[in-house]
Scaffold this motif. Structure first.
Motif, mmCIF file in Angstrom:
data_model
loop_
_atom_site.group_PDB
_atom_site.id
_atom_site.type_symbol
_atom_site.label_atom_id
_atom_site.label_comp_id
_atom_site.label_asym_id
_atom_site.label_seq_id
_atom_site.Cartn_x
_atom_site.Cartn_y
_atom_site.Cartn_z
ATOM 1 N N TRP A 326 27.007 -27.508 40.445
ATOM 2 C CA TRP A 326 28.440 -27.885 39.509
ATOM 3 C C TRP A 326 29.239 -29.072 40.012
ATOM 4 O O TRP A 326 29.712 -29.059 41.335
ATOM 5 N N VAL A 346 25.717 -29.842 36.176
ATOM 6 C CA VAL A 346 26.730 -30.222 35.348
ATOM 7 C C VAL A 346 27.647 -31.268 36.049
ATOM 8 O O VAL A 346 28.041 -31.275 37.251
ATOM 9 N N THR A 351 31.301 -30.057 32.202
ATOM 10 C CA THR A 351 32.177 -28.866 32.413
ATOM 11 C C THR A 351 32.932 -28.149 31.573
ATOM 12 O O THR A 351 33.280 -26.982 31.352
ATOM 13 N N SER A 368 38.352 -26.700 37.371
ATOM 14 C CA SER A 368 36.993 -26.548 37.278
ATOM 15 C C SER A 368 36.159 -25.207 37.759
ATOM 16 O O SER A 368 35.260 -24.907 37.124
ATOM 17 N N LEU A 372 33.840 -22.950 35.852
ATOM 18 C CA LEU A 372 32.574 -22.355 36.292
ATOM 19 C C LEU A 372 32.523 -20.815 36.134
ATOM 20 O O LEU A 372 31.441 -20.365 35.940
ATOM 21 N N PHE A 391 29.223 -26.409 44.492
ATOM 22 C CA PHE A 391 30.517 -27.117 43.971
ATOM 23 C C PHE A 391 31.146 -27.768 44.980
ATOM 24 O O PHE A 391 31.848 -27.101 45.842
#
Length: 545
Positions: A326, A346, A351, A368, A372, A391
């Motif tokens: 992510w 991503v 996103t 975000s 997620l 992430f």
């Protein structure tokens, strides 16, 4: 030179020499981009002056080609000097022309400059070497005219011999005979040439790639099928622990995070590790932890992505986890990211964020995380494969502005009304300052602690292991000159046995890591985690299970 011109000789010599010496001895103590003069002597200028004196004594004058060569060398030396001292002041590390040159434009864009300002800056950068050349040429011409008078040439030659002897005698008997010299520029250029050769010449870097840990030896039985969220907290460095003022300012936010962790029925253990990078180049830290390979040399990173080395993503994937990279901070294709072997990659566009753009990074971290969660983690564990998610956050990336507000209603963050116009206007109204970055830096981390604590307490999947690790220290204008390369790492889970195994490797309970310098580099944390993840029960040193 006639005797009538003798009274003005010192002035005609001193001024151009002082100008050249100032250019070649500039310093920058931060936090800005402007250098300051130093009361030191350039060894290279001294030796060049001696060489010019000898040339004039031999040939009777200095030809135009000699003066142009000296001027060109001075311009190159000056630019190299500025880049070296300013990179050290702002980012706390040595410049790397190969890597920094590739990302210079992106760094400028983070400052939220207008297009015309960037264009004007580029023109200035192009004109600066020519201006420096003209200034240096005028100075060398003036020096050559002054040296046409014979008597001072002998004194200059003698002074050159003395200075060279002082430089060569440094360290003999423990004496510092270079205290009045500035750091020479030639070693800087030599190092950059070596770096470029290592990157560009075939075969030079291949032998430098360090070994990988043995992923095949370990399984993931110790996780019992739990989701794993690996959160790289941007610029979350040990300065927030070691600097008393910063530690005190962040203490309330850190305490609220601790309370939120406890409210969610979770525990936390913490440690310190040494990042392979400082002030930037986050990808080196990501690669170090995801592969267990030492990436403090950027060349190793470049080579690593061209190999088939194992990674944590591939390890989790081979054991049944769905792996997600992510990366809302990426605004363009990143094909080399396929190296890691994630099931899903991503970037910012992927996103699904439909709210307003908050500065260069566009997607706020809390939004975000909400996206997620909705896309990968909302379905209850047991009804889907477990997730391994990487992430990297963005809010605490320099210049730490604009900072979005915390939004209590997380459901709002997945729609097109995530933030109100006044939210955006208020965030954009806060000034971006490279000169006074400490306060916005701490505010950005407090924001990260706030949304993360709320998520862990009320929304995170049951049983999830969250690993929060700083990718590197913030730039030197925040962390200070000479700061360590250490970063905190926190493991948050309801699995007390798993956290106990981490304690056996040096972690300690709470959000405050053990004091003192980090015991291991970041890449050494990878085999440690593999051992902990693969051990369902006893067997690790120091455990009491």
């Amino acid at each position: 030179m006639t005797s009538q011109r003798r009274p003005g000789w010192a002035a005609r010599f001193a001024l151009p020499f002082a100008v050249l010496n100032a250019l070649l001895t500039m310093e920058n103590h931060g936090p800005g981009l402007w250098p300051s003069p130093a009361l030191r002597l350039s060894f290279e200028l001294s030796m060049a002056l001696v060489a010019l004196t000898a040339w004039i004594a031999w040939r009777g004058r200095a030809g135009a080609h000699v003066l142009r060569l000296l001027a060109a060398a001075t311009a190159v030396w000056t630019v190299a000097r500025y880049l070296d001292v300013t990179t050290s002041a702002v980012f706390g590390r040595q410049i790397n022309l190969y890597w920094d040159g590739r990302h210079a434009l992106e760094v400028l864009r983070m400052g939220d400059f207008a297009a015309w300002q960037l264009a004007l800056g580029m023109l200035a950068l192009l004109a600066l070497p020519l201006l420096l050349y003209r200034i240096a040429l005028a100075c060398w011409c003036a020096l050559a005219q002054a040296l046409a008078w014979t008597p001072p040439r002998r004194a200059i030659g003698l002074a050159g011999v003395v200075l060279a002897a002082c430089f060569a005698a440094h360290g003999i008997g423990g004496r510092d005979t270079r205290w009045f010299f500035s750091m020479p520029v030639a070693p800087i250029l030599a190092h950059q040439a070596e770096v470029l050769a290592g990157q560009l010449l075939p075969g030079r870097s291949a032998a430098q790639l360090p070994p990988s840990p043995d992923f095949a030896q370990e399984g993931l039985a110790g996780l019992h099928g739990a989701d794993v969220l690996l959160l790289f907290a941007e610029s979350y460095g040990a300065t927030t622990l070691d600097n008393p003022q910063q530690a005190a300012a962040l203490a309330p936010a850190r305490e609220r995070l601790a309370q939120a962790i406890a409210a969610g029925g979770l525990q936390v253990v913490s440690a310190r590790v040494r990042s392979p990078t400082y002030g930037g180049a986050s990808w080196l830290a990501h690669a170090a932890l995801l592969t267990g390979v030492d990436t403090h040399d950027p060349g190793a990173y470049e080579l690593l992505l061209a190999t088939e080395r194992p990674s944590l993503a591939g390890h989790f994937r081979s054991h049944g986890w769905r792996t997600v990279n992510w990366m809302p901070g990426l605004h363009r294709p990143w094909p080399e990211g396929r190296f890691y072997g994630f099931d899903r990659y991503v970037d910012a566009d992927g996103t699904g964020y439909r709210g307003p753009a908050f500065g260069y990074w566009r997607v706020p971290d809390q939004a975000s995380m909400a996206l997620l969660h909705a896309q990968e983690l909302a379905q209850p564990p047991g009804t889907r494969p477990p997730r391994f998610v990487v992430f990297p956050t963005l809010a605490s990336h320099a210049p730490f502005r604009p900072l979005p507000p915390y939004v209590p209603d997380w459901t709002r963050l997945t729609g097109d009304r995530a933030y109100t116009p006044s939210d955006l206007a208020q965030a954009l109204a806060q000034p971006v300052s490279w000169q006074a970055p400490v306060t916005p830096y701490l505010e950005s981390l407090a924001y990260t602690f706030e949304w993360l604590g709320d998520y862990l307490a009320h929304r995170a999947p049951r049983g999830m292991l969250t690993i929060v690790i700083g990718d590197h220290q913030p730039l030197a204008s925040v962390s200070g000159a000479g700061a360590s390369w250490d970063v905190p790492v926190h493991a948050i889970s309801a699995d007390a046995a798993l956290l106990k195994r981490l304690e056996a490797h040096g972690f300690r309970p709470g959000l405050l890591p053990p004091p003192g310098p980090a015991a291991v580099d970041m890449h050494a944390l990878t085999p440690m985690l593999l051992a902990v993840f693969g051990a369902p029960a006893a067997g690790l040193p120091g455990t009491a299970e």
